[in-house]
Design a protein around this motif. Sequence first.
Motif, PDB file in Angstrom:
ATOM      1  N   TRP A  38       0.964  -1.002   0.112  1.00 58.45           N
ATOM      2  CA  TRP A  38      -0.113   0.033  -0.067  1.00 58.45           C
ATOM      3  C   TRP A  38       0.724   1.401  -0.171  1.00 58.45           C
ATOM      4  N   THR A  40       3.148   3.767  -1.434  1.00 58.57           N
ATOM      5  CA  THR A  40       3.914   4.230  -2.455  1.00 58.57           C
ATOM      6  C   THR A  40       5.437   4.684  -2.553  1.00 58.57           C
ATOM      7  N   ILE A  53       0.595   6.799   1.232  1.00 61.33           N
ATOM      8  CA  ILE A  53       0.098   5.384   1.316  1.00 61.33           C
ATOM      9  C   ILE A  53      -1.301   5.361   0.550  1.00 61.33           C
ATOM     10  N   ASN A  54      -1.361   4.674  -0.229  1.00 60.90           N
ATOM     11  CA  ASN A  54      -2.628   4.344  -0.867  1.00 60.90           C
ATOM     12  C   ASN A  54      -3.701   3.371  -0.229  1.00 60.90           C
ATOM     13  N   PHE A  55      -4.643   3.883   0.556  1.00 58.86           N
ATOM     14  CA  PHE A  55      -5.486   2.825   1.295  1.00 58.86           C
ATOM     15  C   PHE A  55      -6.499   1.928   0.237  1.00 58.86           C
ATOM     16  N   PRO A  56      -6.792   0.860   0.457  1.00 62.29           N
ATOM     17  CA  PRO A  56      -7.477  -0.069  -0.431  1.00 62.29           C
ATOM     18  C   PRO A  56      -8.950  -0.013   0.010  1.00 62.29           C
ATOM     19  N   SER A  81      -2.055  10.354   2.175  1.00 54.47           N
ATOM     20  CA  SER A  81      -2.867   9.307   2.074  1.00 54.47           C
ATOM     21  C   SER A  81      -3.739   9.599   0.870  1.00 54.47           C
ATOM     22  N   TYR A 346     -13.244  -5.385   2.653  1.00 51.39           N
ATOM     23  CA  TYR A 346     -11.936  -5.540   2.093  1.00 51.39           C
ATOM     24  C   TYR A 346     -11.234  -6.703   2.454  1.00 51.39           C
TER      25      TYR A 346
END
Length: 362
Positions: A38, A40, A53-56, A81, A346
């Motif tokens: 997550w 980057t 951070i890319n949160f899913p 984020s 998720y």
Amino acid sequence: MFGLEKLFTRGKSSKQRVIELLSRYRSTAFPVGIEANWVTSIEEKDGGVVVSINFPFAVDCNSPLQTYLQKELACNVEINSQVIVVGKPAFKSIKHIILVASGKGGVGKSTTALNLAYGLASQGGKVGILDADIYGPSMPSLLGLENQKPNTTDNKTLEPLQKNGIKVMSIGFLVDQNDATVWRGPMASQALTQLLNETNWGELDYLIVDMPPGTGDIQLTMTQKVPATGAIVVTTPQTLALADAQKGIAMFEKVQLPLLGLVENMSFFNCEHCGERNYVFGQDGGAKLASRYGAPLLAEIPLNSEIRRCSEKAQNILSYEENAPSESAMAQHYVACSQLVASMIYYQSNHHSSVEIVVTQD
């Protein structure tokens, strides 16, 4: 604060150290930590660390995560984020469909559904809400959209109305609000199917469906013909409401739709004078019912006039003018609930079958 050169010991680089700390971070929404893929980028800047951070799933944990990293690293930490909800569209361009149901009316199901939608949107999700209560649609009133009519650009599909960042469609936009909808079950089910299929929802991460109370034709239509991700059952602690909620849970079990959890509404009342908690409708009923079915109790929402005021004024409780979001305890209940729901979806959809999510109540 110390310089970075004093932080990263045992030959570990700053990036390795941050990744390690992120993997050890735990919260209700992150039962197994924050995954390395997550992240980057991690950069050292002005004696501190900048983490991207890319949160899913829909979540905003910047403040507690920042506090945790700053304490562990003993330096300034900046977190950038964004939320990019993962998952293939289950229906049209909608990734997840969440049914919000109740065994009986009057337990606050529609209010809970709307505030859950607000919570998911506030955490970065693209959210829509479908008012599936054909006989008693509530969304036009709760959103202050009475007498509004949806438009069409191609004479085939309807454009959903929008309010506070939420896309919404309801039979209440198509019929006079003072008229009674006197339809048999199959006709109501067909109308609901048309509302869902013939609305141009666009790309959505989450579609919240405000179900009618009970276990009738419309409920069966939504569970059997719509690829829903899961269901949330709303109840009060009252014995009668719990008995009806149990029937709703049994229905979802029969149609093999996952139960995401229960929300206990009107859970207690906090006296404004003495601060004592009063259990007006009983105590621990929702928790016991959730435990019986092995489902989490997602939230215990108090009986509070702020919720009523926001509903009557068609205000978003997360940005209600009398309370900043950070100061509103009621808003935080819904934010925490939405984060937990997004997290569960998720982990369930990504086959983390061994993950145990523990819900903590304040």
